[in-house]
Scaffold this motif. Structure first.
Motif, PDB file in Angstrom:
ATOM      1  N   ILE A 179       0.851  -1.186   0.000  1.00 27.44           N
ATOM      2  CA  ILE A 179       0.000   0.000   0.000  1.00 27.44           C
ATOM      3  C   ILE A 179       0.888   1.238   0.000  1.00 27.44           C
ATOM      4  CG2 ILE A 179      -0.238   0.172   2.533  1.00 27.44           C
ATOM      5  CD1 ILE A 179      -3.194   0.961   1.982  1.00 27.44           C
ATOM      6  N   ALA A 180       0.514   2.221  -0.815  1.00 27.24           N
ATOM      7  CA  ALA A 180       1.221   3.500  -0.869  1.00 27.24           C
ATOM      8  C   ALA A 180       0.276   4.564  -0.311  1.00 27.24           C
ATOM      9  CB  ALA A 180       1.599   3.834  -2.308  1.00 27.24           C
ATOM     10  N   VAL A 181       0.663   5.156   0.803  1.00 29.00           N
ATOM     11  CA  VAL A 181      -0.167   6.191   1.427  1.00 29.00           C
ATOM     12  C   VAL A 181       0.514   7.540   1.214  1.00 29.00           C
ATOM     13  CG1 VAL A 181      -1.067   7.083   3.611  1.00 29.00           C
ATOM     14  CG2 VAL A 181      -1.163   4.637   3.124  1.00 29.00           C
ATOM     15  N   ARG A 182      -0.224   8.480   0.636  1.00 27.45           N
ATOM     16  CA  ARG A 182       0.322   9.818   0.373  1.00 27.45           C
ATOM     17  C   ARG A 182      -0.423  10.851   1.206  1.00 27.45           C
ATOM     18  NH1 ARG A 182       0.146   7.140  -4.515  1.00 27.45           N
ATOM     19  NH2 ARG A 182       2.234   6.651  -5.278  1.00 27.45           N
ATOM     20  N   GLU A 183       0.337  11.573   1.990  1.00 29.98           N
ATOM     21  CA  GLU A 183      -0.244  12.627   2.820  1.00 29.98           C
ATOM     22  C   GLU A 183       0.200  13.980   2.284  1.00 29.98           C
ATOM     23  OE1 GLU A 183      -0.256  11.401   7.269  1.00 29.98           O
ATOM     24  OE2 GLU A 183       1.429  10.358   6.356  1.00 29.98           O
ATOM     25  N   HIS A 184      -0.765  14.859   2.083  1.00 30.16           N
ATOM     26  CA  HIS A 184      -0.488  16.187   1.537  1.00 30.16           C
ATOM     27  C   HIS A 184      -0.261  17.171   2.682  1.00 30.16           C
ATOM     28  CE1 HIS A 184      -1.708  15.127  -2.666  1.00 30.16           C
ATOM     29  NE2 HIS A 184      -2.293  14.158  -1.982  1.00 30.16           N
ATOM     30  N   LEU A 185       0.946  17.730   2.750  1.00 28.46           N
ATOM     31  CA  LEU A 185       1.295  18.659   3.822  1.00 28.46           C
ATOM     32  C   LEU A 185       0.876  20.078   3.442  1.00 28.46           C
ATOM     33  CD1 LEU A 185       4.868  17.277   4.647  1.00 28.46           C
ATOM     34  CD2 LEU A 185       2.639  16.434   5.377  1.00 28.46           C
ATOM     35  N   HIS A 186       0.766  20.933   4.454  1.00 31.37           N
ATOM     36  CA  HIS A 186       0.272  22.297   4.218  1.00 31.37           C
ATOM     37  C   HIS A 186       1.169  23.110   3.293  1.00 31.37           C
ATOM     38  CE1 HIS A 186       3.283  24.211   6.857  1.00 31.37           C
ATOM     39  NE2 HIS A 186       3.201  23.086   7.552  1.00 31.37           N
ATOM     40  N   ASN A 187       2.465  22.748   3.210  1.00 27.22           N
ATOM     41  CA  ASN A 187       3.391  23.508   2.353  1.00 27.22           C
ATOM     42  C   ASN A 187       3.453  22.973   0.927  1.00 27.22           C
ATOM     43  OD1 ASN A 187       4.735  21.120   2.703  1.00 27.22           O
ATOM     44  ND2 ASN A 187       6.568  21.998   3.678  1.00 27.22           N
ATOM     45  N   GLY A 188       2.555  22.021   0.610  1.00 30.55           N
ATOM     46  CA  GLY A 188       2.505  21.490  -0.749  1.00 30.55           C
ATOM     47  C   GLY A 188       3.305  20.219  -0.945  1.00 30.55           C
ATOM     48  N   GLN A 189       4.123  19.861   0.040  1.00 32.89           N
ATOM     49  CA  GLN A 189       4.895  18.615  -0.065  1.00 32.89           C
ATOM     50  C   GLN A 189       3.982  17.402   0.121  1.00 32.89           C
ATOM     51  OE1 GLN A 189       8.099  19.495   2.913  1.00 32.89           O
ATOM     52  NE2 GLN A 189       9.421  18.650   1.323  1.00 32.89           N
ATOM     53  N   ILE A 190       4.439  16.257  -0.391  1.00 37.27           N
ATOM     54  CA  ILE A 190       3.700  15.001  -0.217  1.00 37.27           C
ATOM     55  C   ILE A 190       4.595  14.012   0.512  1.00 37.27           C
ATOM     56  CG2 ILE A 190       2.610  13.049  -1.386  1.00 37.27           C
ATOM     57  CD1 ILE A 190       1.835  14.945  -3.642  1.00 37.27           C
ATOM     58  N   MET A 191       4.084  13.484   1.628  1.00 37.09           N
ATOM     59  CA  MET A 191       4.823  12.479   2.389  1.00 37.09           C
ATOM     60  C   MET A 191       4.297  11.102   2.013  1.00 37.09           C
ATOM     61  SD  MET A 191       5.228  12.248   6.509  1.00 37.09           S
ATOM     62  CE  MET A 191       6.251  13.709   6.553  1.00 37.09           C
ATOM     63  N   GLU A 192       5.193  10.211   1.600  1.00 38.44           N
ATOM     64  CA  GLU A 192       4.779   8.880   1.170  1.00 38.44           C
ATOM     65  C   GLU A 192       5.212   7.813   2.175  1.00 38.44           C
ATOM     66  OE1 GLU A 192       4.556   8.773  -3.605  1.00 38.44           O
ATOM     67  OE2 GLU A 192       6.595   8.750  -2.810  1.00 38.44           O
ATOM     68  N   THR A 193       4.320   6.863   2.413  1.00 33.94           N
ATOM     69  CA  THR A 193       4.619   5.711   3.270  1.00 33.94           C
ATOM     70  C   THR A 193       4.249   4.449   2.502  1.00 33.94           C
ATOM     71  OG1 THR A 193       4.086   7.006   5.246  1.00 33.94           O
ATOM     72  CG2 THR A 193       4.174   4.609   5.502  1.00 33.94           C
ATOM     73  N   PHE A 194       5.171   3.489   2.424  1.00 32.10           N
ATOM     74  CA  PHE A 194       4.920   2.223   1.720  1.00 32.10           C
ATOM     75  C   PHE A 194       4.979   1.080   2.732  1.00 32.10           C
ATOM     76  CE2 PHE A 194       7.017   5.141  -1.208  1.00 32.10           C
ATOM     77  CZ  PHE A 194       6.091   5.180  -2.250  1.00 32.10           C
ATOM     78  N   VAL A 195       3.887   0.320   2.825  1.00 27.46           N
ATOM     79  CA  VAL A 195       3.827  -0.816   3.757  1.00 27.46           C
ATOM     80  C   VAL A 195       3.506  -2.075   2.963  1.00 27.46           C
ATOM     81  CG1 VAL A 195       2.624  -1.823   5.734  1.00 27.46           C
ATOM     82  CG2 VAL A 195       3.147   0.628   5.716  1.00 27.46           C
ATOM     83  N   ASP A 196       4.313  -3.134   3.210  1.00 25.21           N
ATOM     84  CA  ASP A 196       4.137  -4.397   2.503  1.00 25.21           C
ATOM     85  C   ASP A 196       3.988  -5.549   3.508  1.00 25.21           C
ATOM     86  OD1 ASP A 196       4.108  -6.551   0.817  1.00 25.21           O
ATOM     87  OD2 ASP A 196       6.198  -6.385   0.171  1.00 25.21           O
ATOM     88  N   PRO A 197       2.768  -6.103   3.668  1.00 27.53           N
ATOM     89  CA  PRO A 197       2.576  -7.237   4.570  1.00 27.53           C
ATOM     90  C   PRO A 197       2.650  -8.600   3.873  1.00 27.53           C
ATOM     91  CG  PRO A 197       0.458  -6.326   3.974  1.00 27.53           C
ATOM     92  CD  PRO A 197       1.491  -5.581   3.163  1.00 27.53           C
ATOM     93  N   THR A 198       3.260  -8.649   2.684  1.00 26.19           N
ATOM     94  CA  THR A 198       3.330  -9.910   1.935  1.00 26.19           C
ATOM     95  C   THR A 198       4.027 -11.004   2.742  1.00 26.19           C
ATOM     96  OG1 THR A 198       3.458  -8.652  -0.130  1.00 26.19           O
ATOM     97  CG2 THR A 198       4.050 -10.982  -0.243  1.00 26.19           C
ATOM     98  N   TYR A 199       5.162 -10.671   3.370  1.00 17.15           N
ATOM     99  CA  TYR A 199       5.963 -11.667   4.079  1.00 17.15           C
ATOM    100  C   TYR A 199       5.828 -11.541   5.596  1.00 17.15           C
ATOM    101  CZ  TYR A 199       7.962 -11.559  -0.581  1.00 17.15           C
ATOM    102  OH  TYR A 199       8.111 -11.560  -1.948  1.00 17.15           O
ATOM    103  N   ILE A 200       5.694 -10.317   6.087  1.00 21.47           N
ATOM    104  CA  ILE A 200       5.525 -10.061   7.527  1.00 21.47           C
ATOM    105  C   ILE A 200       4.353  -9.094   7.667  1.00 21.47           C
ATOM    106  CG2 ILE A 200       6.604  -9.170   9.627  1.00 21.47           C
ATOM    107  CD1 ILE A 200       9.332  -9.629   8.244  1.00 21.47           C
ATOM    108  N   GLY A 201       3.353  -9.473   8.442  1.00 20.97           N
ATOM    109  CA  GLY A 201       2.206  -8.574   8.580  1.00 20.97           C
ATOM    110  C   GLY A 201       1.195  -9.092   9.584  1.00 20.97           C
ATOM    111  N   ASN A 202       0.028  -8.447   9.604  1.00 19.25           N
ATOM    112  CA  ASN A 202      -1.021  -8.807  10.558  1.00 19.25           C
ATOM    113  C   ASN A 202      -2.315  -9.120   9.807  1.00 19.25           C
ATOM    114  OD1 ASN A 202      -1.837  -6.274   9.735  1.00 19.25           O
ATOM    115  ND2 ASN A 202      -2.379  -5.559  11.767  1.00 19.25           N
ATOM    116  N   VAL A 203      -3.440  -9.160  10.516  1.00 16.74           N
ATOM    117  CA  VAL A 203      -4.721  -9.524   9.877  1.00 16.74           C
ATOM    118  C   VAL A 203      -5.156  -8.515   8.819  1.00 16.74           C
ATOM    119  CG1 VAL A 203      -5.650 -10.879  11.794  1.00 16.74           C
ATOM    120  CG2 VAL A 203      -6.005  -8.398  11.755  1.00 16.74           C
ATOM    121  N   GLY A 204      -4.599  -7.297   8.853  1.00 17.66           N
ATOM    122  CA  GLY A 204      -4.987  -6.266   7.892  1.00 17.66           C
ATOM    123  C   GLY A 204      -4.782  -6.690   6.444  1.00 17.66           C
ATOM    124  N   ARG A 205      -3.829  -7.583   6.194  1.00 17.20           N
ATOM    125  CA  ARG A 205      -3.538  -8.005   4.810  1.00 17.20           C
ATOM    126  C   ARG A 205      -4.705  -8.770   4.187  1.00 17.20           C
ATOM    127  NH1 ARG A 205      -1.225 -13.230   3.686  1.00 17.20           N
ATOM    128  NH2 ARG A 205       0.532 -12.411   2.517  1.00 17.20           N
TER     129      ARG A 205
END
Length: 258
Positions: A142-168
């Motif tokens: 999953i790629a999560v993009r958060e839009h900051l007030h100054n116009g920047q975008i913060m990206e977070t990439f989470v992969d539960p393919t090999y290690i993860g919880n029930v969310g997958r």
């Protein structure tokens, strides 16, 4: 491998367990708005339920919970997602969508249900893994993009393919009963927390909108009109909702060459 929390990915770029936030100095059992440094942006929860975003706000506001460095106690009302699962959930086999996740008890609107946890990857490793997939492979990144007030975008990439919880095991729905909110506890690496968008009955399948549009910003032109060549790679949606878009959400940015 099961892990209830995010772990550092194989590339080692990001350590989600590192504590970088200072703690509040509240000595009360539960922190108070305008006094607590963690609640300077406003109260996050009311009786364990996520407070709804104001109607005039276009986007969800950031959520910061009290953390390991805080003086407040474990019973503080600003500690919800970090407590982990509070409801009984069941992984089950669906008719057309492979595995799914359902509630075994009633869940009230606004309650935290589960986290989407896995390896936290840097952009290059996330792109490498996605480009290595074949059309038969399931994509859990999953790629999560958060839009900051100054116009920047913060990206977070989470992969539960090999290690993860029930969310997958959560399936997509065009009319979901969960929505995702990035919640920060110990550092700027967010926990991808899923909250109930409505009251959920026992036995009901849990789902969220993979595109992140639900409870969030409107459709962008890029998402609205995928290129014809993208359609070949898109997978059919079997959510069965009245507003079903026929295909699972698609984001081509990780497939493009730099």
């Amino acid at each position: 491998q099961y892990s209830p929390d995010n772990v550092a990915g194989a590339d080692g770029d990001i350590d989600p367990t590192e504590i970088t936030f200072p703690g509040c100095s509240c000595l009360t059992s539960s922190c108070v708005v305008h006094v607590c440094s963690c609640l300077c942006r406003g109260e996050n929860y009311n009786s364990l339920c996520l407070k709804p975003t104001d109607k005039e706000e276009e986007y969800a506001r950031p959520v910061f919970e009290c953390n390991a460095m805080c003086q407040c106690g474990e019973s503080c009302q600003n500690r919800v997602v970090q407590r982990g699962l509070q409801f009984r959930l069941e992984v089950f086999k669906t008719e057309k969508k492979g595995w799914g996740l359902r509630a075994l008890e009633f869940i009230a609107k606004g309650r935290f249900v589960c986290e989407y946890a896995g390896e936290v990857l840097g952009f290059n490793e996330a792109r490498r893994r996605i480009q290595a997939q074949t059309s038969k492979d399931s994509n859990y990144i999953i790629a999560v993009r958060e839009h900051l007030h100054n116009g920047q975008i913060m990206e977070t990439f989470v992969d539960p393919t090999y290690i993860g919880n029930v969310g997958r095991f959560l399936n997509h729905s065009c009319e979901p009963n969960l929505f995702m909110v990035p919640v920060r506890v110990d550092s700027m690496v967010p926990k991808l927390a899923l909250f109930a968008a409505t009251d959920i009955s026992a036995g009901e399948e849990l789902s969220y909108d993979y595109s992140g549009r639900f409870h969030n910003s409107p459709i962008t032109n890029r998402e609205q009109k995928p290129l014809e060549e993208d359609n070949r790679l898109r997978k059919p949606c079997y959510c069965g909702s009245r507003t079903c878009a026929s295909f699972l959400p698609w984001d081509s940015s990780l497939f493009s060459t730099p």
